[in-house]
Design an enzyme around this catalytic site. Sequence first.
Site, PDB file in Angstrom:
ATOM      1  N   ALA A 135      15.214 -41.269 -31.740  1.00  0.00           N
ATOM      2  CA  ALA A 135      16.609 -41.264 -31.278  1.00  0.00           C
ATOM      3  C   ALA A 135      16.660 -42.116 -30.007  1.00  0.00           C
ATOM      4  O   ALA A 135      16.605 -41.597 -28.884  1.00  0.00           O
ATOM      5  CB  ALA A 135      17.068 -39.833 -31.005  1.00  0.00           C
ATOM      6  N   GLY A 166      19.162 -38.486 -21.487  1.00  0.00           N
ATOM      7  CA  GLY A 166      18.306 -38.219 -22.643  1.00  0.00           C
ATOM      8  C   GLY A 166      19.119 -37.714 -23.803  1.00  0.00           C
ATOM      9  O   GLY A 166      20.350 -37.801 -23.793  1.00  0.00           O
ATOM     10  N   ASN A 167      18.461 -37.214 -24.820  1.00  0.00           N
ATOM     11  CA  ASN A 167      19.183 -36.589 -25.938  1.00  0.00           C
ATOM     12  C   ASN A 167      18.338 -35.451 -26.488  1.00  0.00           C
ATOM     13  O   ASN A 167      17.197 -35.249 -26.053  1.00  0.00           O
ATOM     14  CB  ASN A 167      19.556 -37.624 -27.008  1.00  0.00           C
ATOM     15  CG  ASN A 167      18.326 -38.259 -27.629  1.00  0.00           C
ATOM     16  OD1 ASN A 167      17.550 -37.606 -28.303  1.00  0.00           O
ATOM     17  ND2 ASN A 167      18.138 -39.558 -27.373  1.00  0.00           N
ATOM     18  N   ARG A 168      18.875 -34.713 -27.449  1.00  0.00           N
ATOM     19  CA  ARG A 168      18.244 -33.465 -27.884  1.00  0.00           C
ATOM     20  C   ARG A 168      17.205 -33.636 -28.970  1.00  0.00           C
ATOM     21  O   ARG A 168      16.731 -32.654 -29.548  1.00  0.00           O
ATOM     22  CB  ARG A 168      19.329 -32.490 -28.343  1.00  0.00           C
ATOM     23  CG  ARG A 168      20.125 -31.893 -27.180  1.00  0.00           C
ATOM     24  CD  ARG A 168      21.302 -31.080 -27.681  1.00  0.00           C
ATOM     25  NE  ARG A 168      20.942 -30.219 -28.782  1.00  0.00           N
ATOM     26  CZ  ARG A 168      21.771 -29.814 -29.732  1.00  0.00           C
ATOM     27  NH1 ARG A 168      23.034 -30.215 -29.704  1.00  0.00           N
ATOM     28  NH2 ARG A 168      21.357 -29.026 -30.696  1.00  0.00           N
ATOM     29  N   SER A 169      16.836 -34.874 -29.291  1.00  0.00           N
ATOM     30  CA  SER A 169      15.835 -35.064 -30.354  1.00  0.00           C
ATOM     31  C   SER A 169      14.524 -34.362 -29.990  1.00  0.00           C
ATOM     32  O   SER A 169      14.005 -34.533 -28.885  1.00  0.00           O
ATOM     33  CB  SER A 169      15.569 -36.558 -30.544  1.00  0.00           C
ATOM     34  OG  SER A 169      14.452 -36.740 -31.374  1.00  0.00           O
TER      35      SER A 169
END
Length: 215
Positions: A88, A21-24
């Site tokens: 994102a 995943g990512n931090r968006s």
Amino acid sequence: MRFLVTAGPTREPIDPVRYLGNRSSGKMGYAIAEAAIDAGHDVVLISGPVDLNPPTGAKLISVTTSDQMFDAVHQHIRHCDVLVMSAAVADYKPATVSKQKIKKRDANLSLGLTPTRDVLASLSKPDRDFVVVGFAAETENIEANALKKLRDKNCDVIVANDACMAMESEENEVEIFFRSGKKEKISRAPKKIIARELVKIFENVREKGLTKKIT
Ligand code: CTP
């Protein structure tokens, strides 16, 4: 006008319990959706997994993976005047998804990754009749990288921000690059304030029909 806004991260499964995943946080996209509704527009909001309440009045479509995001945007694109790709979306996903939980072993583990499909690039065809707004999340050389995305992904507008400042924050500072070569900056402010300015800019681009002037 009809806005199609994407927001938040995607999650790319590794096995039944893990994902990439990512931090968006989705806050910028949700703020744009809300500002567009407040300005009287119809909004479809396609969102990755976030911890936010959708703005009242938006049609919310929840997705998890980049493939689901791709399909959902393609399904709704026909009925839109302005596409705002603030999600994102992951650039890579695991090449294979393990059906069972990957067990811990006393050795290094390598994960094979394969590129995802680029939603924005897949839609910014020269004969389109909607405005395409891309985002550029950068950690260095913001202007050069944003201009490259504007060209490569054939966008009408690119909203560039410093990923380190923007992610998970209530505030943002953006530079906006237009196909015409014009650029604008919105100084650091709460995302809701920035979103209102951005919606005015997108309306303006749509009204001037800049999408017709594809070079
Ligand atoms: N994007 C997309 N589909 C992807 C990846 C990105 O539609 N698979 C969109 C994003 O929603 C954003 C724009 O492309 O509007 C730029 O995303 P960004 O993450 O800044 O750049 P990338 O194209 O992924 O390139 P890089 O990670 O190398 O900066």
